[in-house]
Design a protein around this motif. Structure first.
Motif, PDB file in Angstrom:
ATOM      1  N   ASP A 102       0.843  -1.128  -0.005  1.00  0.00           N
ATOM      2  CA  ASP A 102      -0.022   0.054   0.072  1.00  0.00           C
ATOM      3  C   ASP A 102       0.835   1.238   0.218  1.00  0.00           C
ATOM      4  O   ASP A 102       1.685   1.965   0.743  1.00  0.00           O
ATOM      5  CB  ASP A 102      -1.030  -0.280   1.389  1.00  0.00           C
ATOM      6  N   VAL A 103       0.749   2.401  -1.037  1.00  0.00           N
ATOM      7  CA  VAL A 103       1.033   3.284  -0.769  1.00  0.00           C
ATOM      8  C   VAL A 103       1.309   4.306  -0.135  1.00  0.00           C
ATOM      9  O   VAL A 103       1.680   4.795   0.744  1.00  0.00           O
ATOM     10  CB  VAL A 103       1.439   3.981  -2.142  1.00  0.00           C
ATOM     11  N   LEU A 104      -0.246   4.016   0.705  1.00  0.00           N
ATOM     12  CA  LEU A 104      -0.582   5.044   1.110  1.00  0.00           C
ATOM     13  C   LEU A 104       0.357   5.183   2.240  1.00  0.00           C
ATOM     14  O   LEU A 104       0.239   5.298   3.887  1.00  0.00           O
ATOM     15  CB  LEU A 104      -2.184   5.129   1.445  1.00  0.00           C
ATOM     16  N   THR A 105       0.238   3.022   2.867  1.00  0.00           N
ATOM     17  CA  THR A 105       1.128   3.183   4.467  1.00  0.00           C
ATOM     18  C   THR A 105       2.610   3.658   3.151  1.00  0.00           C
ATOM     19  O   THR A 105       3.078   2.109   4.156  1.00  0.00           O
ATOM     20  CB  THR A 105       0.081   2.354   4.554  1.00  0.00           C
ATOM     21  N   TRP A 106       3.033   3.788   3.187  1.00  0.00           N
ATOM     22  CA  TRP A 106       4.988   3.954   2.659  1.00  0.00           C
ATOM     23  C   TRP A 106       5.389   2.332   2.238  1.00  0.00           C
ATOM     24  O   TRP A 106       5.822   1.984   2.996  1.00  0.00           O
ATOM     25  CB  TRP A 106       5.125   4.070   4.688  1.00  0.00           C
ATOM     26  N   ASP A 107       4.383   1.945   1.580  1.00  0.00           N
ATOM     27  CA  ASP A 107       4.965   1.004   0.690  1.00  0.00           C
ATOM     28  C   ASP A 107       4.757  -0.683   1.300  1.00  0.00           C
ATOM     29  O   ASP A 107       5.545  -1.995   1.417  1.00  0.00           O
ATOM     30  CB  ASP A 107       5.606   0.285  -0.009  1.00  0.00           C
TER      31      ASP A 107
END
Lengths: 382, 593
Positions: free
Chosen positions: B415-420
């Motif tokens: 997840d990009v929104l969780t720092w990958d």
């Protein structure tokens, strides 16, 4: 092993006061404007994302919630009106409630009825104890007719002991997560000394609250109100302790320095709490545009404590006595004891968590995001 | 004057008239004059043979600029005009009309582009830019002095349009064309009108039921006497050309139509087995899910095929925005690199619908980018988000994968929104937001050689200037045959296509550019080499036998590409207005500068 998303946490946090956080679309404006965000920390967006994903352990292990001063910059800037500042406040309430063992914290945050149930139930129990505990005969002073002086100290001691046990338990749970393996203990003594110094300075000056204008506090500002409340609180604690030592243990007939200290502390508290109440009632700035029932309870109790304290002072000075005065004394003592009992469960918990978090923060070099969350989550993408 | 299909005579050779050229150099408000010395260019042009007047002016395309030309035609007897300015696509027609107003044949005109081809690309060297401009202007003069007056071609037109495809775009196009006064034949290969519209569920942003909308449109179509509906009529063959097409479809007789509107629609992308878990019991495509959703009983939890769905995930961009080297190619070896445009909004609308109807079901949305671009679409995103949709963003090279852990299916997302960070979503059902793919319309596309873009959808002649026209004269595009689009966009395109068809056919006669092949019959030996070179079937035919065999030109089909001119061994073919003698003179003029 990946983290498993639990969408159930967000509704839970909402009941703790994160009213609008579902609107968040992770843009990061909050982090961009946060005076505590240091570029890498993504503060408070990271806490919000962790909440959205329901990663409870990572949230509980973090100390960020306690470093936040609720200045409200993020809420003022949020393009989605998601109220990140409310979210951080909710996160503190939730964390405190999760750490403490009595379950009162969780009950307190079920809205107005939870607050009422805890306040009234606890109050009734404390009043009953105060009125029934067998106490040594009071000094022949008229004000302690219904509530004996000894009973106050007996019950006060018991409540303090309960608080100590509960806090030890809570802080143990917090530290186990925030400082895994208690690694900070192995740091050299000089580091600890420096961290303690920095923490103490910050607690008194609250410089991180407004790093842009670190000069004198504006007397109408929330920062000044907080200083008044905290200072008043500390003065009252000192006065009570002095009373306990000199009058209860050393059997002095009276100890004027404690009285003076208590009066000054009470005045500061009354001033600060009144300012804070007014700010909330007016929803004066973004940080207080929505208030949780528990916020009102805390400020209300503090305000009552200060006002009734002065009332009793006046009674003593004017030598007034009667059933009404007895009632005021009873309620005053009950309110004070309740605040002590609930110190670890609600908003007041920051009294212990913030110094501890600040300490660990400075020990780790002072980066807003350092430690706590662990793993990839604590670092932004390259 | 030359009619179509006969050779123009060289105007210069006969010297039957005094050739008087006017040259006009445009400053383009500095665009040209900041680089090219326009005064010198005009002065040098004035010295060239046949030039009687040469002027420069800040904006030739302005009314006073055009008036200069008209005045000079009258005052100086100018009978050939060269304007050196911008690209001909911008103002060639403007100046041709100016010639007409001055009483000249509009084709005695040459447009020289010294902006895009000179001043914009040679900013550093002003002297060389001026020299190049002069070469181009002289070439233009040489061309125009050899130019003959031409007349636009006219062909009579059938006032009927054939709409191919009876979906929402086809029905809308048929209604709009009929409303404009054309007769319409609406061909639908299936047994009913409506196309995919009835399966779409509630269509955004109006939230109309697709099926109800389709019924309403069908009723209108049926009640419009100018529309003939042919069901079960798959197009087998299309012959003819603009104004006179002949469409063979189904069992009926061929239909004569002046224009075609292609509204053949799209196919939903069919994920390959295993693609995002497709084919397994846990996945369903968005079109399938939407078709079924409204029929499911409302309740706290969504129930899918007997299973309660506590956690529902959507994955965007399935079969769209594919990246070469990452995604498996399609059957033709290419990836679907385009955005299907409707799936983002459709997915969010579906998410909101699920949350409304089944508040106990948790909804996750895994996207690459959210593209809710249309009016009212962002509000759908907003509502879906506020009602509790939890968003995850994945990168194209790390798509979500279905895994099983602890006896429960999980969707693993980096997840990009969780720092990958890799997170697992518990899922009971995964909806794949599949996009649109171009449809195989074999017979139709083949018999008219319809142009396709790199994405394999039918391609318009120009995205801005001719957005619903194919390069093929008289064939228009309506809806998703052209590109992925929403129902409202398809309707807008259909309306535009219908009005284009009406504009073309209502006069009963069609004007075509005269730049088509011209034959000198006395030179033709009937070898037929030109037929092999010709890309536009039917433009050239052979008639006669033995030594009398000759090529014949069909002016309505010829595009004037010149492929035949290049292969003709006897120079019997030429393009009107673009003769070989003109090119030779232009090349000489350029070489001489």
């Amino acid at each position: 092993m990946s983290d498993v998303v639990d969408a159930g946490l967000l509704p839970e946090l909402r009941s703790y006061g994160a009213f609008d956080i579902s609107a968040c679309f992770n843009c990061g404006n909050c982090s961009a404007v946060c005076p505590l965000s240091d570029g890498e920390g993504s503060f408070p967006r990271r806490m919000i994302r962790l909440g959205q994903l329901g990663l409870r352990d990572r949230l509980l292990a973090g100390r960020e919630a306690w470093l936040c001063y609720a200045c409200g910059e993020c809420t003022a800037t949020c393009p989605r009106q998601a109220g990140p500042s409310d979210y951080m406040a909710a996160l503190r309430r939730w964390s405190a409630a999760r750490h403490e063992p009595t379950g009162l914290g969780r009950l307190m945050h079920r809205g107005a009825w939870g607050v009422s149930a805890v306040t009234l139930g606890l109050g009734a129990a404390l009043a009953a104890a105060l009125l029934t505990v067998p106490a040594p005969p009071s000094p022949p002073q008229w004000i302690f007719r219904a509530v004996p002086y000894g009973a106050i100290h007996e019950v006060g001691l018991a409540v303090s002991a309960l608080l100590a046990v509960s806090l030890a338990w809570s802080l143990g749970r917090f530290l186990r997560r925030a400082d895994p393996g208690f690694r900070s203990l192995s740091r050299p003594l000089a580091d600890h000394r420096a961290a303690a110094k920095a923490t103490l300075r910050e607690l008194v000056q609250l410089r991180r609250w407004a790093p842009a204008a670190p000069g004198r506090a504006d007397p109408g500002s929330p920062r000044a109100a907080h200083m008044l409340i905290a200072g008043g609180f500390m003065a009252l604690l000192a006065a009570t302790s002095l009373d306990f030592v000199f009058i209860y243990l050393l059997k002095f007939a009276s100890f004027p320095p404690a009285r003076v200290l208590g009066t000054l502390g009470g005045a500061a508290l009354l001033l600060g709490v009144s300012a804070a109440l007014l700010r909330r009632a007016r929803a004066a700035d973004p940080a207080v545009r929505r208030s949780h029932a528990a916020d009102w309870w805390l400020l209300g109790a503090l305000w009552f404590l200060a006002v009734s304290g002065f009332w009793l002072e006046a009674d003593v000075g004017l030598r007034v006595a009667g059933a009404f005065q007895d009632g005021v004394l009873l309620l005053h003592v009950v309110a004070a004891l309740e605040l002590i009992l609930l110190l670890g469960s609600g908003k007041l918990a920051h009294v212990v968590y913030r110094p501890l978090s600040l300490y660990l923060h400075y020990l780790d070099g002072g980066s807003a995001s350092a430690g706590g969350c662990g793993g990839a989550v604590s670092r932004s993408a390259p | 004057m030359n009619g179509p299909g006969t050779a123009p005579d060289s105007g210069l050779g006969e010297e039957t008239e005094d050739v008087r050229v006017g040259v006009y150099v445009c400053h383009c408000g500095g665009n040209i004059s900041d680089v090219v010395d326009v005064k010198e260019l005009a002065a040098l042009s004035a010295e060239y043979p046949h030039v009687v007047v040469a002027k420069d002016y800040p904006f030739m395309c302005s009314d006073p600029g055009q008036a200069l030309i008209v005045e000079d035609i009258k005052a100086h007897g100018v009978n050939r005009v060269v304007v050196a300015s911008c690209a001909p696509a911008l103002h060639e027609q403007t100046f041709r009309r100016a010639l007409q107003r001055g009483g000249l044949n509009p084709y005695l005109y040459e447009h020289v582009n010294i902006r895009e081809q000179v001043s914009w690309v040679h900013k550093a060297d002003h002297a060389a830019a001026t020299r190049k401009s002069l070469a181009l202007v002289r070439a233009g003069i040489e061309k125009v002095v050899r130019q003959d007056p031409l007349e636009a071609l006219r062909v009579s037109a059938e006032r009927r349009v054939a709409v191919i495809g009876g979906g929402v775009a086809g029905m809308k196009a048929a209604l709009a064309a009929a409303g404009a006064g054309l007769a319409v034949t609406l061909f639908e290969k299936g047994p009913a009108l409506g196309g995919r519209l009835p399966e779409l569920g509630r269509v955004f942003p109006t939230e109309d039921e697709g099926a109800a909308l389709s019924r309403r449109m069908e009723e209108e179509v049926r009640s419009q006497p100018a529309i003939e509906v042919r069901l079960g009529a798959e197009v087998r063959r299309v012959d003819g050309f603009v104004g006179r097409f002949s469409v063979e479809a189904g069992d009926g007789p061929p239909v004569k139509a002046g224009a075609l509107i292609v509204a053949t629609g799209y196919d939903p992308y069919a994920p390959a087995p295993g693609e995002f878990g497709a084919g397994g019991p846990l996945t369903v495509t968005l079109p399938e899910f939407r078709a079924a959703l409204e029929g499911l009983t409302e309740g706290p939890l969504l129930t899918w095929k007997g299973r309660p769905i506590r956690d529902l995930a959507f994955i965007h961009c399935v079969g769209s925005r594919q990246v070469e080297g990452i995604h498996a190619p399609q059957a033709d070896g290419k990836v679907n690199d385009y955005c299907s445009r409707v799936c983002c909004t459709a997915t969010l609308q579906t998410a909101e619908r699920v949350l409304d109807r089944h508040p106990g079901t948790r909804v996750y949305d895994c996207y690459r980018d959210i593209r809710t671009y249309g009016r009212g679409h962002e509000a759908i995103y907003e509502r879906a988000a506020r009602k509790g949709t939890l968003f995850f963003r994945y990168r194209e090279d790390a798509p979500p994968t279905l895994v099983e852990e602890g006896g429960r299916a999980r969707l693993r997302v980096k997840d990009v929104l969780t720092w990958d960070t890799e997170v697992d979503l518990p899922v009971d059902l995964v909806v794949l937001a599949t996009g649109m793919v171009p449809r195989d319309i074999g017979a139709l596309a083949d018999s008219q050689k319809l142009p396709r873009g790199a994405d394999r959808f039918l391609q318009e002649a120009h995205p801005k200037l001719r957005p619903v026209e194919l390069a093929n004269n008289g064939i228009f595009l309506a809806g998703t045959a052209q590109a992925p689009m929403t129902v409202d966009e398809a309707c807008a395109a259909a309306g535009a296509a219908a009005s284009k068809a009406a504009q073309l056919l209502l006069p009963g006669e069609i004007q075509l550019d005269p730049f088509i092949v011209a034959l000198k019959p006395e030179r033709c030996d009937g070898c037929g080499a030109c037929l092999d070179a010709c890309s536009y079937t039917g433009s050239l035919t052979l008639s006669g036998e033995g030594p009398g065999r000759r090529v014949e030109v069909n002016p309505a089909l010829c595009k004037g590409c010149g492929a035949c001119v290049a292969v003709c061994p006897t120079r019997a073919l030429d393009i009107a207005g673009w003769g070989l003698d003109q090119f030779e003179a232009m090349a000489d003029a350029i070489a001489a500068v």
